[in-house]
Motif scaffolding. Structure first.
Motif, PDB file in Angstrom:
ATOM      1  N   LEU A 251       6.704 -14.926 -33.896  1.00 29.88           N
ATOM      2  CA  LEU A 251       7.827 -15.785 -33.710  1.00 29.88           C
ATOM      3  C   LEU A 251       8.423 -14.808 -32.413  1.00 29.88           C
ATOM      4  O   LEU A 251       9.816 -15.342 -31.961  1.00 29.88           O
TER       5      LEU A 251
ATOM      6  N   GLN B  76       6.443 -14.906 -28.533  1.00 33.40           N
ATOM      7  CA  GLN B  76       5.987 -16.277 -28.364  1.00 33.40           C
ATOM      8  C   GLN B  76       5.174 -15.530 -27.034  1.00 33.40           C
ATOM      9  O   GLN B  76       3.943 -16.686 -26.622  1.00 33.40           O
TER      10      GLN B  76
ATOM     11  N   ILE C 119       4.556 -21.602 -37.799  1.00 35.02           N
ATOM     12  CA  ILE C 119       5.955 -21.714 -36.765  1.00 35.02           C
ATOM     13  C   ILE C 119       5.848 -22.975 -36.346  1.00 35.02           C
ATOM     14  O   ILE C 119       5.244 -23.332 -35.142  1.00 35.02           O
ATOM     15  N   LYS C 120       7.144 -23.447 -35.764  1.00 33.78           N
ATOM     16  CA  LYS C 120       7.631 -24.763 -35.526  1.00 33.78           C
ATOM     17  C   LYS C 120       8.974 -25.221 -35.060  1.00 33.78           C
ATOM     18  O   LYS C 120       9.659 -24.192 -35.148  1.00 33.78           O
ATOM     19  N   ASP C 121       9.286 -25.901 -33.688  1.00 34.08           N
ATOM     20  CA  ASP C 121       9.902 -25.519 -32.847  1.00 34.08           C
ATOM     21  C   ASP C 121      10.765 -27.115 -33.284  1.00 34.08           C
ATOM     22  O   ASP C 121      10.184 -28.205 -33.846  1.00 34.08           O
TER      23      ASP C 121
ATOM     24  N   TYR D 120      15.572 -24.485 -32.110  1.00 36.98           N
ATOM     25  CA  TYR D 120      14.960 -23.045 -32.853  1.00 36.98           C
ATOM     26  C   TYR D 120      13.579 -23.006 -32.596  1.00 36.98           C
ATOM     27  O   TYR D 120      12.752 -24.100 -32.791  1.00 36.98           O
ATOM     28  N   SER D 121      13.250 -22.005 -32.963  1.00 36.60           N
ATOM     29  CA  SER D 121      11.463 -21.483 -33.265  1.00 36.60           C
ATOM     30  C   SER D 121      11.608 -21.154 -34.681  1.00 36.60           C
ATOM     31  O   SER D 121      12.466 -20.368 -35.023  1.00 36.60           O
TER      32      SER D 121
ATOM     33  N   SER E 186      15.141 -21.156 -29.600  1.00 37.73           N
ATOM     34  CA  SER E 186      13.670 -21.959 -29.129  1.00 37.73           C
ATOM     35  C   SER E 186      12.860 -21.515 -27.145  1.00 37.73           C
ATOM     36  O   SER E 186      13.971 -21.767 -26.848  1.00 37.73           O
TER      37      SER E 186
END
Length: 374
Positions: free
Chosen positions: A130, A133, A143-145, A193-194, A213
């Motif tokens: 995170l 990256q 991990i999601k954007d 955001y990540s 992000s």
């Protein structure tokens, strides 16, 4: 392993390292014990030096001491930002040297259940990815954007707390406390955001860590052109329609936007929640926006100038939309003709261009809604 429970001084540890070839296991335990007690104060360089020295020792792998060193490396990675955790895992042999007990949750002396060593490593690797990256060759699971579409407040235990609704491009939704964000509550909304996502014991997904992000919103949510069909100033809602008649709401956009504007926005569509959000990036000049949005050709079939309306029949091809199908015939107010001269000269049989989309009426039915005639 007679020295495994003793803590050496720095000088004793150096002396042990010099003769480690004759007692590698004892030296390995001394390195582990020294790191366990001093890693927070000895600095990144010395910590990494000791770990490299350990990795050179001919100790059994897998083994208890090898697993213990991995456990302390997890803590070291959290302490020092320059500690390259993925590279250490590769050198340690993470893909082959875990013991079976390292994969099982542990029960502490207090009787409580604690994450396994493997779980702690995976969580730390996720956190490392995170914050680093650009170093990761492949996407890391968990991990999601996500974009923050709305910030709201709640009263909890007599205190006012802020939360943000986050949505990913695959429709995943989360609600996260504002204290997880790297900015003030009033700066959260409308940014990418990540998010490190963790699954609770109950099986619920929740945000664990959040950073800004490296992606732009348009990278995850491709932009489209929309028309601002209404503004609710009381709630700060700007109602936007795209050419597919989809209805979106922009929450208090940062740009100056007014009704009848054309905007470029990113559609954010949750998988479960029906409330589709819009993140506005640009306000377009009217003519440019009208061309980009698109109009439909139609023929005037009836006019009532006294009551100020006309009837039309669409002559352009009509395609289905996710919201239904436009009716071939409909009515429109003459006030939708912006040009005064054109309004006065219109007559039955004239060909016009309609800016229209489906809009839900008070009865819940969706019908053609003409907002401009040219």
């Amino acid at each position: 392993m007679k020295d495994s429970d003793t803590i050496s001084s720095w000088d004793e540890l150096l002396a042990s390292l010099e003769t480690a070839v004759s007692h590698p296991v004892d030296t390995a335990w001394q390195i582990y014990r020294y790191l366990q007690n001093n890693y927070t104060t000895m600095g990144s360089h010395q910590v990494r030096m000791l770990l490299v020295a350990y990795l050179k020792l001919p100790v059994d792998r897998p083994s208890l001491v090898h697993s213990c060193v991995l456990g302390i490396a997890v803590k070291i990675s959290s302490e020092y930002a320059d500690f390259q955790f993925p590279q250490f895992l590769q050198m340690w042999g993470y893909d082959r040297y875990l013991r079976e007990e390292d994969k099982q949750r542990q029960t502490g002396k207090d009787g409580r259940s604690y994450p396994s060593l493997m779980q702690r490593v995976e969580r730390r690797l996720q956190s490392y990815a995170l914050h680093h990256q650009s170093e990761m060759p492949h996407p890391v699971d968990g991990i999601k954007d996500m974009v923050a579409v709305k910030v709201f407040e709640k009263q909890m235990n007599g205190k006012r707390r802020y939360f943000a609704k986050l949505v990913a491009s695959d429709g995943m939704e989360l609600v996260a406390s504002s204290h997880l964000f790297p900015c003030k509550p009033w700066e959260i909304q409308g940014r990418m955001y990540s998010v490190s996502v963790r699954v609770s014991k109950e099986g619920n997904e929740r945000a664990d860590e959040i950073v800004v992000s490296e992606k732009n919103i348009a990278d995850a949510f491709p932009s489209v052109v929309g028309y601002v069909g209404g503004v609710d100033m009381g709630h700060g809602h700007y109602h936007i329609y795209d050419s597919l008649s989809r209805h979106f709401v922009a929450e208090k956009p940062a740009l100056m936007v007014k009704q009848q504007d054309f905007v470029v926005f990113s559609p954010v569509i949750p998988a479960v929640d029906k409330f589709k959000s819009a993140i506005i990036s640009t306000v377009l000049p009217h003519d440019e926006g009208l061309k980009a949005f698109g109009t439909m050709k139609a023929e005037i079939t009836y006019m009532n100038t006294d009551e100020g309306y006309l009837r039309y029949r669409i002559t352009s091809p009509i395609a289905d939309t996710p919201e239904g199908t436009l009716a071939e015939e409909g009515f429109a107010r003459l006030s939708a003709v912006a040009d005064d001269k054109m309004r006065q000269s219109l007559t039955v049989g004239d060909s016009v261009s309609l800016l229209l989309f489906l809009k839900r009426g008070k009865d819940g039915e969706k019908r053609n809604h003409v907002v401009e005639i040219s």
